[in-house]
Design an enzyme around this catalytic site. Sequence first.
Site, short mmCIF file in Angstrom:
data_model
loop_
_atom_site.label_atom_id
_atom_site.label_comp_id
_atom_site.label_asym_id
_atom_site.label_seq_id
_atom_site.Cartn_x
_atom_site.Cartn_y
_atom_site.Cartn_z
N GLY A 198 0.76 -1.24 0.00
CA GLY A 198 0.00 0.00 0.00
C GLY A 198 0.79 1.28 0.00
N GLY A 230 3.77 -3.79 -3.68
CA GLY A 230 3.62 -4.00 -5.11
C GLY A 230 4.05 -2.74 -5.82
NE ARG A 231 -0.16 2.07 -6.01
CZ ARG A 231 -1.16 2.06 -6.91
NH1 ARG A 231 -1.01 2.64 -8.07
NH2 ARG A 231 -2.31 1.47 -6.62
CB CYS A 263 -15.23 3.30 -29.79
SG CYS A 263 -14.46 3.25 -31.40
C1 LIG Z 1 -2.76 -5.28 -4.00
C2 LIG Z 1 -2.28 -5.86 -2.71
C3 LIG Z 1 -1.00 -5.55 -2.24
C4 LIG Z 1 -0.08 -4.58 -2.92
O1 LIG Z 1 -0.54 -3.28 -2.84
P1 LIG Z 1 0.38 -2.09 -3.37
O2 LIG Z 1 -0.43 -0.89 -3.11
O3 LIG Z 1 0.64 -2.32 -4.79
O4 LIG Z 1 1.63 -2.11 -2.54
C5 LIG Z 1 -0.57 -6.18 -1.10
N1 LIG Z 1 -1.37 -7.05 -0.43
C6 LIG Z 1 -2.61 -7.35 -0.85
C7 LIG Z 1 -3.42 -8.31 -0.08
C8 LIG Z 1 -3.11 -6.76 -2.00
O5 LIG Z 1 -4.34 -7.07 -2.41
#
Ligand SMILES: *Cc1c(COP(=O)(O)O)cnc(C)c1O
Length: 422
Positions: A243, A279-280, A345
């Site tokens: 997150g 992730g991000r 479109c």
């Molecule tokens: C999407 C997700 C993440 C990663 O979130 P980021 O914002 O990309 O760091 C981690 N844990 C769970 C359970 C997720 O669904």
Amino acid sequence: MTSDDAFEYANDDLAAGGLRLDALARAHGTPLYVYAGDHVRARLGRLRRAFAAAPDLLVAYSVKANPSLAVIRLLARDGAGADVVSGGELTRALRAGVPAERVVFSGTGKREDELAAALDAGILCFNVEAEAELEALSRLAAARGVRAGVALRVNPDTDARTHHYIATGKRVNKFGVPWEQAPDLYRRAASLPGLAPRGLDCHIGSQLTSLEPFAEALGRVRDLALALRKDGLPLDLLDVGGGLGVRYTDERPPAVEDYARTVLEALGDLGVRLVVEPGRWLVAEAGALVTRVLYVKENRGKRFLVVDAGMNDLMRPALYGAQHGLVALRRGGGSVVADVVGPLCETGDFLVAGREVPDARPGDLLAVLGAGAYARSMASNYNSRPRAAEVLVLDGAAHLVQARETIDDLLARERVPDCLTG
Ligand SMILES: *Cc1c(COP(=O)(O)O)cnc(C)c1O
């Protein structure tokens, strides 16, 4: 742009790891995703250093951000694990060489075949979100004569203060179990024959740009963990989810070092294995979506740059109103206020709406920045558009890590029934 950027101008041409993006676009066509692998590695290193005080840390890369086998492999080679949310992602992580004991399985709707595959692989932990899921998992594990490691995903009822589509930790969201119910469910898990409850998990949302929601949620997790321990329940793992936000245009997300301090202050003294699921933060800024300008037009005084990438290649602007940086591959032209739109479109098919953008001409190349996460992974074939190729730049060399789809790829699984062809 700063020295921390994945993309830099070499003379006046945008480059990644010393390689010019215009050359990559010529070699592989557009639209094209380019990932700066060295930047991804550097981010993982920085995250680890930020958590150096944690005695036992698992970085479980959230595969859904960018599920490229090459990207997963790059991170796994440096010791990362994987957070997967489907059987497909589990297969990807294992194929990319992530050891099963570094895989955690999250998600609200895991099917039995997916649970079974993860049990057979021997993953570290299932992040479970419902009592019925505990029961299903226990039954499948017991039938195999094993005990599944389980963390209970709690919904801490905190407001992540992010876009409401990517807030997951409010009472009203589908995610997790209400934290008030967590002790009872944890006890229930401990009583089931196929489960080995190990701890708690929480993930409150994505693209968080302040530490307060994290601190609030982790405080709740800490209180719960202490209460469970007091009841004599086993607890050796805490998963704090992902997150952490990134900078797309003018956001000011917290530094990862401050984020780590917040996590360690809340949980560092509990003597547990810490799992983080970024992730991000690991991959977003390492990616660019390179696109070519097709047409420039004015409709009643409003200017549009029509480019060859669209919402099927980058859905975030249409889905979340996301703002991405947009630059010219060749620096030095002027700028203009315009909408940068794709060929699909749909009125929602824009990459940038009403911002100052490079004053580009047809044939010019542009790069949408921040396209390393939730870009190719959310891409679709809408309008029968084959999905774009991906290139990974690593140690000064470019590698095609996913070939462009062809229209034949799209049609390969379709059939017209005989009764329609007579
Ligand atoms: C999407 C997700 C993440 C990663 O979130 P980021 O914002 O990309 O760091 C981690 N844990 C769970 C359970 C997720 O669904």
